[in-house]
Structures are given as C-alpha cells and as structure tokens.
Design a protein around this motif. Structure first.
Motif, short mmCIF file in Angstrom:
data_model
loop_
_atom_site.label_atom_id
_atom_site.label_comp_id
_atom_site.label_asym_id
_atom_site.label_seq_id
_atom_site.Cartn_x
_atom_site.Cartn_y
_atom_site.Cartn_z
N ILE A 1 0.60 -1.12 -0.05
CA ILE A 1 0.23 0.33 -0.17
C ILE A 1 0.15 1.36 0.11
O ILE A 1 0.31 2.01 -0.84
N MET A 2 2.10 0.85 0.60
CA MET A 2 3.06 2.35 0.83
C MET A 2 3.69 3.09 -0.60
O MET A 2 3.32 4.14 -0.79
N LEU B 1 -1.94 9.45 4.94
CA LEU B 1 -2.13 7.98 4.55
C LEU B 1 -0.69 7.20 4.55
O LEU B 1 -0.76 6.73 5.11
N TYR B 2 0.35 7.95 4.30
CA TYR B 2 1.54 8.06 4.12
C TYR B 2 2.62 7.95 5.54
O TYR B 2 2.82 6.40 5.13
N GLY B 3 1.39 8.65 6.41
CA GLY B 3 2.52 9.09 7.41
C GLY B 3 2.06 7.52 8.34
O GLY B 3 2.51 6.58 9.00
N PHE B 4 1.08 7.41 7.77
CA PHE B 4 0.41 5.45 8.84
C PHE B 4 0.76 4.46 7.89
O PHE B 4 1.44 3.31 8.98
N PHE B 5 0.70 4.63 6.78
CA PHE B 5 1.74 2.95 6.24
C PHE B 5 3.10 3.22 6.65
O PHE B 5 3.33 2.15 6.70
N SER B 6 3.40 4.20 6.49
CA SER B 6 5.28 4.97 6.14
C SER B 6 5.21 3.81 8.19
O SER B 6 6.70 3.42 8.33
N VAL C 1 8.84 7.78 -9.63
CA VAL C 1 8.28 6.78 -9.93
C VAL C 1 9.86 5.32 -9.33
O VAL C 1 8.89 4.61 -8.92
N PHE C 2 10.76 6.66 -9.21
CA PHE C 2 11.68 5.14 -9.02
C PHE C 2 11.55 4.84 -7.46
O PHE C 2 11.56 3.87 -7.29
N SER C 3 10.75 5.47 -6.53
CA SER C 3 10.53 5.30 -5.54
C SER C 3 9.34 4.00 -5.37
O SER C 3 9.50 2.71 -4.24
N GLY C 4 8.23 4.48 -5.64
CA GLY C 4 6.96 3.34 -5.75
C GLY C 4 7.34 2.48 -6.29
O GLY C 4 7.19 1.18 -5.51
N VAL C 5 8.03 2.08 -7.49
CA VAL C 5 9.05 0.89 -8.28
C VAL C 5 9.23 -0.54 -7.32
O VAL C 5 9.65 -0.45 -6.40
N VAL C 6 10.14 0.60 -6.17
CA VAL C 6 10.99 -0.39 -5.83
C VAL C 6 10.25 -0.90 -4.62
O VAL C 6 11.09 -1.89 -4.20
N MET C 7 9.88 -0.25 -3.86
CA MET C 7 9.16 -0.54 -2.74
C MET C 7 7.83 -1.92 -3.33
O MET C 7 8.33 -2.69 -2.23
N ILE C 8 7.91 -1.48 -4.42
CA ILE C 8 6.61 -2.73 -4.18
C ILE C 8 7.36 -3.78 -5.30
O ILE C 8 7.06 -5.13 -4.97
N VAL C 9 8.83 -3.98 -5.53
CA VAL C 9 9.93 -4.92 -5.99
C VAL C 9 10.10 -5.91 -5.06
O VAL C 9 10.14 -7.45 -4.38
N GLY C 10 10.67 -4.67 -3.29
CA GLY C 10 10.91 -5.21 -2.60
C GLY C 10 9.56 -6.01 -0.69
O GLY C 10 10.33 -6.96 -0.64
N THR C 11 8.25 -5.77 -1.42
CA THR C 11 7.78 -6.33 -1.34
C THR C 11 7.59 -7.45 -1.31
O THR C 11 7.08 -8.71 -1.15
N GLY C 12 7.62 -7.58 -2.88
CA GLY C 12 8.28 -9.06 -3.64
C GLY C 12 9.23 -10.25 -2.86
O GLY C 12 8.29 -11.23 -3.11
N PHE C 13 9.91 -9.72 -2.53
CA PHE C 13 10.82 -10.56 -2.12
C PHE C 13 11.17 -10.47 -0.52
O PHE C 13 11.14 -11.93 -0.28
N THR C 14 10.55 -9.86 -0.22
CA THR C 14 9.61 -9.73 1.58
C THR C 14 8.77 -11.19 1.08
O THR C 14 8.94 -11.99 2.32
N CYS C 15 8.04 -11.50 0.38
CA CYS C 15 6.88 -12.81 0.41
C CYS C 15 8.00 -14.04 -0.05
O CYS C 15 7.33 -15.12 0.55
#
Length: 451
Positions: free
Chosen positions: A334-335, A357-362, A422-436
């Motif tokens: 979500i972040m 919202l960003y404060g909550f999830f971050s 775009v850089f920040s959003g993409v790396v966070m989503i990819v990081g979520t995949g590695f965490t899975c």
C-alpha cells in the motif's frame, strides 16, 4: 579418588559401589558452579510485563524519539539549507541520508556488544556523542557544507546508532507474546519526535518565534539531553555479564548470513527503505515550489509523523496475533502505491490526506521491521546480531535512497518530479515481492503460517 575411598569405608560389595557411584554422578548437576557453566536461555522466563519491562519500553521510546525522530525531521533542514545556498538539493540530502544510514549501520557492532551485556556503556557513549554533535551543529556555518556533514551527518548518526538498535533489541528480553506491541510503542517514539522536532525547529529557526539557526538547534539539544538522561536511568538489561555470556554459545554471523529467509527478507526490506523516505525529505520542498500555503509547508512533516503514531501501534498489535510478516507485506504494498498518488497532490486538502495516509503506512512499516527481524531469530540471545545485521544492510538503502531521488529530481529551477516518484514507488513494490519470497522460506522452516 576420595569418593572411592569413602565408599569403601561404608561397603565392600560391588553392587553397593555401583549404586553409590551412580548417585555420585548426579550430584555435580546440583552444584552452583556447574549450573553457572550452563546458564538458562532468556526464552525460559521472559516476563512479558512488569515494571522493568515497561521501563525498558518507555526508555526505548525516548531513545527512538531523540534519534530516529530527529533524523526523520531532516526535511526542515533540507528546506533551510537549500534556501541558504549550502549546496545542491542532492548534496544536501546526503547529510540526512548519511545520518539515517549510520543510525542503523552502527547497529551491527552495537548489536554484538548488546548481546555481550554492554547495554549501559553503549547508551552512555551514544548519548554523549549525539548531544555533543547537536551543539556542534548549532555552531556550524550553514553555508559551510563540510561542517554540517561532520556534525549532523556523521556525528549524530554514529551517536544515535550506539543507542537505537540496543533499545529495540532490549524489548525481546522482556516481551514475548506482546513483543510486536512493545516494539511498536518504542518506534512510536520516533513518530512523536517527528512531530515535536519539526514544529520546534521551524518556529525557532524561521517562524514567528524565530531566534535564529544557532539557538533553534541548541533548544532541540537541551530537550534531547533531558530525554536521553531519563532513558539512561530507567533501562536495565537481563543479559548475563560478559563472564557468564562467554560460557554460552555465541550467535554465528556466518550462520545468519547463510539463512535463506533472513537474506531474502532483508533484501526486500532494503528495497522498501530505498524509496520510503522520499516524501519525508521532499514533501515540504514540493509544497514550497508548487506555491501552496507556506504555513501548511511548516507543518507537513508534523502531519506525516502524527499520522505515523497510530500506524506504529495498531498494525503491531495485529502482528502479535497474525504474524509480523503477514502484517508488513500488505503495508509495504500500500505504501508503494501511495507514492504514485503524489502526482495528484497539488492542493491543500490532497496534501493533508496524503500526509496522514502515507504517515500511517510508512510509520507502520518502520515499526514492523524490528518485529520482522525478531521473527527471523531462532532464540532470544541472537536478537541483537539479527537486528544489527539486518539494519546494517538496510542502512545502505537509507544512505543512497534520497540522494538518488535528489539526483533524479534535478536542481535549480528545472525540477522533474516524475522520476523520483516512479523510482521510489517501483522499488517499494519490488521489495514487497522479495519479502513474500522470504516469508515462503520461513514458513517452510517454522512450519506455521503465522510469521
């Protein structure tokens, strides 16, 4: 042997001798010196409450308030240094990112020393260095880049690093069933610091109550000194002293680095942290350059950190029930998606909603990471090394993330915002995949979905 002679005095039969010798074999197990050689694990009697446990949590929250809370308020300094002409936006962001990086980079040696029983030495040295560098920053010339880098980037980063990871690791010694809740409360301190420090610094440096850069920074130094002194007085460790600790099996760094769940999960956290701090560093500058209300810009970081406070508590309470990784994965996804929302954040209501919202999830993710690293530990005695190693690698993401954003953003009057977003959003989503993927391997090892 004297024991054999004593037995011969009482009996001459072989059967009685054997009985006596069998009994004698059991006696050394009751001797205090033998018991001291094989100390019990801290897992055997974790209190999960009590005065000392709550004092450890309160002290950890105060340390988090002063260290991570101060570092996450760097957006105030970023805006001030840019307008003061200290250097380019990218170069200035290196100061804040270096402070964040060292805050956790130093966690590796600090974690090992914490596991060896040196909590109070770490807190004392870290407090002295951290406060000293705040006052050195107040004497620095804002137009001299190297002075600010030494005091704020390096000095405060190293001083805070001696305190933060031990303060987080200590919670595992007092809490087991409610460990995530306790860690959430500790990290909640950084959210509170992220509210107090930006408001204080903004008002004292360039607000209606301005006293100038030097005295504004000194005021924050006096506040920090008082809070760290309280933390020193109320925190106690349950770790055995160095002599007793030397008789226990020490955690192996090599074994930790060869653990697939640990490696994959930490790499995922690295990627998420790579993009996490972009709004914290650049949102106030975004408002100023888009001609929005200057008063709102003053309080943007405070709103972000205010939103992070419930985020640092509620998801961690859920993590105690459903598992730390099960809570962290959707939060990071979500972040990452929220960062792309910045494209539409161009008016006052949108800024306020985004900040909350960003404060909550971050804030939730920052608070869940210590719980995630604790879940990866096989026993309480290796919490320090697991957290230290994890944050050691993640610290490089903190060092490079925001400077990359600054370089992508550009400088002067030509700023191109889509690139860092775009850089920040993409790396966070990819990081979520590695965490899975890391969670998948951990479930195979532990045999439970509640991780």
């Amino acid at each position: 042997m004297s024991t054999t002679g004593s037995l011969d005095d009482h009996t001459t039969t072989n059967s009685v001798q054997l009985d006596q010798l069998d009994t004698a074999k059991t006696l050394p197990k009751e001797r205090p010196d033998i018991e001291a050689a094989t100390p019990r694990s801290l897992d055997d009697d974790t209190p999960d409450g009590g005065l000392r446990a709550w004092c450890a949590t309160l002290g950890g929250a105060l340390i988090s308030f002063c260290t991570f809370g101060y570092a996450s308020s760097f957006g105030v300094y970023q805006d001030y240094y840019v307008l003061a002409g200290t250097s380019t936006s990218s170069n200035i962001s290196w100061i804040g990112s270096l402070q964040l990086m060292l805050l956790f980079f130093v966690g590796l040696p600090a974690g090992r020393l914490f596991d060896a029983g040196y909590l109070h030495s770490l807190l004392f040295i870290g407090s002295i260095l951290f406060v000293f560098c705040i006052f050195m920053l107040s004497l620095a010339d804002p137009t001299k880049y190297y002075q600010i880098l030494l005091a704020q980037g390096i000095g405060m980063g190293v001083g805070g690093g001696f305190m933060l990871v031990p303060a987080l690791s200590l919670q595992g010694h007092y809490w087991k069933k409610h460990r995530s809740m306790a860690l959430g409360l500790v990290v909640c301190g950084s959210g509170s610091g992220g509210i107090v420090y930006p408001i204080m610094l903004n008002r004292l440096i360039s607000g209606s109550d301005a006293v100038g850069f030097a005295w504004g920074v000194r005021a924050s130094g006096f506040l920090t000194l008082g809070l760290l002194t309280i933390a020193q007085l109320i925190m106690r460790t349950r770790m055995p002293g160095p002599k007793q600790r030397s008789k226990q099996e020490k955690p192996s760094v090599v074994a930790v680095l060869m653990d697939p769940p640990f490696v994959l999960t930490v790499f995922g956290v690295f990627l998420v942290y790579w993009g996490l701090f972009m709004p914290y560093f650049y949102l106030q500058l975004w408002l100023n350059l888009h001609g929005l209300n200057p008063t709102l810009a003053f309080y943007t970081l405070a709103i972000l950190n205010a939103g992070s406070i419930p985020g640092r508590v509620i998801p961690n309470m859920l993590a105690d029930r459903f598992g730390a990784l099960n809570a962290a994965i959707p939060v990071s996804l979500i972040m990452g998606a929220l960062v792309f929302v910045m494209f539409g954040v161009t008016n006052t209501p949108a800024i306020i909603i985004f900040s909350i919202l960003y404060g909550f999830f971050s804030g939730a993710y920052i608070a869940l990471v210590p719980s995630v690293l604790a879940v990866l530990a096989s026993r309480t005695e290796e919490l320090g090394i697991r957290m230290g190693l994890g944050y050691f690698f993640v610290s490089f993401a903190m060092l490079t993330g925001t400077p990359i954003d600054g370089a992508l953003l550009g400088q002067g009057s030509v700023l191109y915002w889509p690139k860092p977003i775009v850089f920040s959003g993409v790396v966070m989503i990819v990081g979520t995949g590695f965490t899975c993927v890391g969670r998948h391997f951990l479930v195979r090892v532990k045999g439970t979905q509640w991780t």
